[in-house]
Write an enzyme that holds these catalytic residues in place. Structure first.
Site, mmCIF file in Angstrom:
data_model
loop_
_atom_site.group_PDB
_atom_site.id
_atom_site.type_symbol
_atom_site.label_atom_id
_atom_site.label_comp_id
_atom_site.label_asym_id
_atom_site.label_seq_id
_atom_site.Cartn_x
_atom_site.Cartn_y
_atom_site.Cartn_z
ATOM 1 N N GLU A 156 0.832 -1.208 0.000
ATOM 2 C CA GLU A 156 0.000 0.000 0.000
ATOM 3 C C GLU A 156 0.862 1.252 0.000
ATOM 4 O OE1 GLU A 156 -2.317 3.414 1.649
ATOM 5 O OE2 GLU A 156 -0.463 2.520 2.388
ATOM 6 N N GLU A 157 1.932 1.206 0.778
ATOM 7 C CA GLU A 157 2.745 2.418 0.987
ATOM 8 C C GLU A 157 3.511 2.847 -0.266
ATOM 9 O OE1 GLU A 157 2.479 4.339 3.429
ATOM 10 O OE2 GLU A 157 1.727 3.179 5.117
HETATM 11 CO CO CO Z 1 1.060 5.164 5.378
HETATM 12 ZN ZN ZN Z 2 -1.685 3.294 5.700
#
Ligand code: CO
Ligand code: ZN
Length: 330
Positions: free
Chosen positions: A193-194
């Site tokens: 996600e990051e």
């Molecule tokens: Co984050």
């Molecule tokens: Zn996050």
């Protein structure tokens, strides 16, 4: 729940290196799941089947954390690095990071000619006690995350990687509390996600949900001279309205507010001016989906001491259970 929080927030798992996180989460959800799978990217996907009268709902919480990746090793044995996700130089100086093999290093920067200005990341290095590339315990491409123990003070939890291990905890606890549901609920513990919501994107393409709900943190603005943001710790989970990557589905926002009110869960409304979440990936998957996000207010996001309030965490769990256990009409 405190033990689960401690286990997940102290664990290693920068984006792309989530294997250990998956090993920790899997036994928590395996007994509850009707189906369990891991896709090629490493997303852990658990299905709780509904009674056939509901929708297909995807809940996403990301397992990965921000980190550093070794780009080269100097002849003196210092590690130069690149960032994995949103790493800010001012959070690094003198801090410690840990690699997958347990090696711990200290991060520091080159001499600062002006102490009011911090160097960019490429003028920082990691010292793991090596004196040459040959005796260095890690190599180019190895990734490190912050090391910090969980700190509990009153109702506050402080640790590295609250973003988004606390979201993983919320999803796991909601899964455990969800006695019955009309919906086919896919709990996705997503990867990467990051670095741009990549795991949730492929998971949403596969699942093709009617409704996507991300559970993530959002920065709290209740600290001195912060960027103005009326989100505070302890005032309940936040219902996302907008961030830089998405505008949440208005009907889903309305339903979240309604379910929170009915269950007397205090909540806040979130308009985030920097950053996004897995909800964006779910919204844009396939031909587009209804998507929204429940956010846990968090101080000092993307630092080694991300801080959340237990009441907000409990509220987020309750809100998610309310949403998943009842019909969703938008
Ligand atoms: Co984050
Ligand atoms: Zn996050």
């Amino acid at each position: 729940m405190k033990e689960l929080i401690k286990k997940l927030v102290e664990a290693y798992g920068p984006s792309g290196f989530e294997d250990h996180m998956r090993q920790l989460i899997r036994p928590e959800i395996e007994p509850l799941a009707d189906e369990l799978s891991v896709d090629a990217m490493g997303n852990l996907i658990a299905l709780k089947k509904g009674d056939g009268r509901g929708l297909k709902v995807m809940v996403a919480a990301h397992m990965d954390e921000i980190g550093l990746m070794v780009s080269h090793i100097t002849k003196e044995g210092f590690l130069r690095f690149t960032n994995i996700g949103g790493v800010f130089p001012h959070t690094l100086m003198g801090g410690r990071v840990q690699f997958a093999n347990g090696t711990i290093g200290v991060v520091y920067s080159e001499r600062l000619p002006d102490w009011s200005k911090i160097h960019p990341l490429d003028k920082h290095y990691i010292d793991v006690g090596a004196s040459s590339p040959e005796d260095c315990p890690v190599e180019v491409g190895d990734a490190a995350g912050f090391v910090q123990q969980l700190l509990v003070q009153g109702s506050r939890y402080t640790a590295k990687s609250m973003d988004d291990r606390i979201g993983c905890v919320v999803a796991i606890e909601a899964f455990k509390q969800l006695a019955s549901t009309p919906h086919d609920v896919y709990f996705v513990f997503s990867v990467q996600e990051e670095v741009g919501t990549r795991g949730a994107q492929v998971a949403a393409n596969r699942i093709n949900p009617d409704v996507g709900i991300a559970v993530d943190i959002t920065p709290a603005g209740d600290v001195p001279e912060s960027q103005f943001m009326p989100i505070a710790l302890g005032k309940g989970p936040a219902i996302k309205v907008k961030d830089t990557g998405m505008i949440a589905h208005a009907g889903l926002v309305r339903l979240m507010k309604q379910r929170a009110s009915e269950a007397t869960i205090p909540y806040q409304l979130e308009v985030l001016e920097r950053g996004s979440t897995d909800a964006r990936a779910m919204q844009l998957a396939n031909a587009g989906n209804v998507a929204g996000c429940i956010s846990i207010p968090c101080r000092f996001a993307h630092s080694p001491s991300e801080t959340v309030d237990n009441g907000d965490v409990e509220g987020a769990i309750k809100l998610l259970v309310e949403l998943l256990s009842q019909p969703i009409e938008l």
